[in-house]
Design an enzyme around this catalytic site. Structure first.
Site, mmCIF file in Angstrom:
data_model
loop_
_atom_site.group_PDB
_atom_site.id
_atom_site.type_symbol
_atom_site.label_atom_id
_atom_site.label_comp_id
_atom_site.label_asym_id
_atom_site.label_seq_id
_atom_site.Cartn_x
_atom_site.Cartn_y
_atom_site.Cartn_z
ATOM 1 N N CYS A 158 -4.127 -8.037 -3.952
ATOM 2 C CA CYS A 158 -3.874 -6.611 -3.785
ATOM 3 C C CYS A 158 -2.367 -6.308 -3.827
ATOM 4 O O CYS A 158 -1.731 -6.480 -4.848
ATOM 5 C CB CYS A 158 -4.555 -6.120 -2.511
ATOM 6 S SG CYS A 158 -4.858 -4.351 -2.468
ATOM 7 N N HIS A 159 -1.784 -5.841 -2.723
ATOM 8 C CA HIS A 159 -0.361 -5.518 -2.662
ATOM 9 C C HIS A 159 0.510 -6.741 -2.325
ATOM 10 O O HIS A 159 1.741 -6.642 -2.332
ATOM 11 C CB HIS A 159 -0.106 -4.421 -1.620
ATOM 12 C CG HIS A 159 -0.582 -3.070 -2.031
ATOM 13 N ND1 HIS A 159 -1.909 -2.694 -1.934
ATOM 14 C CD2 HIS A 159 0.078 -2.010 -2.545
ATOM 15 C CE1 HIS A 159 -2.027 -1.450 -2.359
ATOM 16 N NE2 HIS A 159 -0.850 -1.012 -2.736
#
Length: 177
Positions: free
Chosen positions: A106-107
């Site tokens: 994800c991030h």
């Protein structure tokens, strides 16, 4: 098989911690929660507070050589805080320096960008990071999971919680080698 899970004291997406953690345990490994501060980390379900989890040790008390690999869970705030902590960034960079596999979802690649380890690599992430990855010299792809074996360390990345099954299936064998 000791596996480091590194996160900030607050902001990790809970399922991006718990699903890979369970995959490590099911594979016979020993996950360890490492943070920038001792105590507990506050997980989130997107923007809502979720559970807390006990920290096993801090990044300053840890050495990459003690682990077979590193998992970087995402969440919006978690990697943003990690990339501002010099000790956390240095700890992440150690895994690449000693050629140990790293898995990020994800991030989480924001921390990899800050550690300057994406240059020449192909990876995926939450789509909003693609410009950051390209600006750091990486190639961004929109794939469920991407395994990049460019030296010095294997990098396994995924985009989002919906990719967790593929993410875990990809990083567990890399950590077992």
């Amino acid at each position: 098989m000791r596996v480091a899970f590194v996160m900030a004291p607050e902001g990790v997406e809970q399922v991006e911690l718990t699903a890979p953690w369970e995959a490590v345990v099911e594979a016979g490994g020993k996950p360890e929660l490492i943070s920038t501060k001792s105590g507990r980390v506050q997980a989130f379900h997107h923007l809502d507070k979720a559970d807390t989890f006990p920290v096993d040790r801090t990044v300053t008390e840890s050495n990459a050589e003690d682990y077979v690999g590193l998992v970087l869970p995402g969440g919006l705030a978690n990697p943003d805080a990690l990339r501002m902590d010099k000790s956390a960034v240095a700890f992440v960079r150690q895994f690449f320096d000693i050629a140990r596999p790293v898995a990020a979802i994800c991030h989480a690649p924001w921390t990899l960008v800050e550690a300057d380890v994406v240059r020449g690599r192909t990876l995926t992430s939450w789509p909003s990071l693609q410009t950051d990855i390209r600006n750091a010299g990486g190639t961004w792809v929109d794939e469920q999971v991407e395994v990049c074996r460019a030296a010095p360390a294997t990098l396994i990345t995924s985009r989002k919680p919906a990719d967790l099954k593929a993410f875990c299936s990809a990083f567990i064998p890399e950590f077992g080698n």
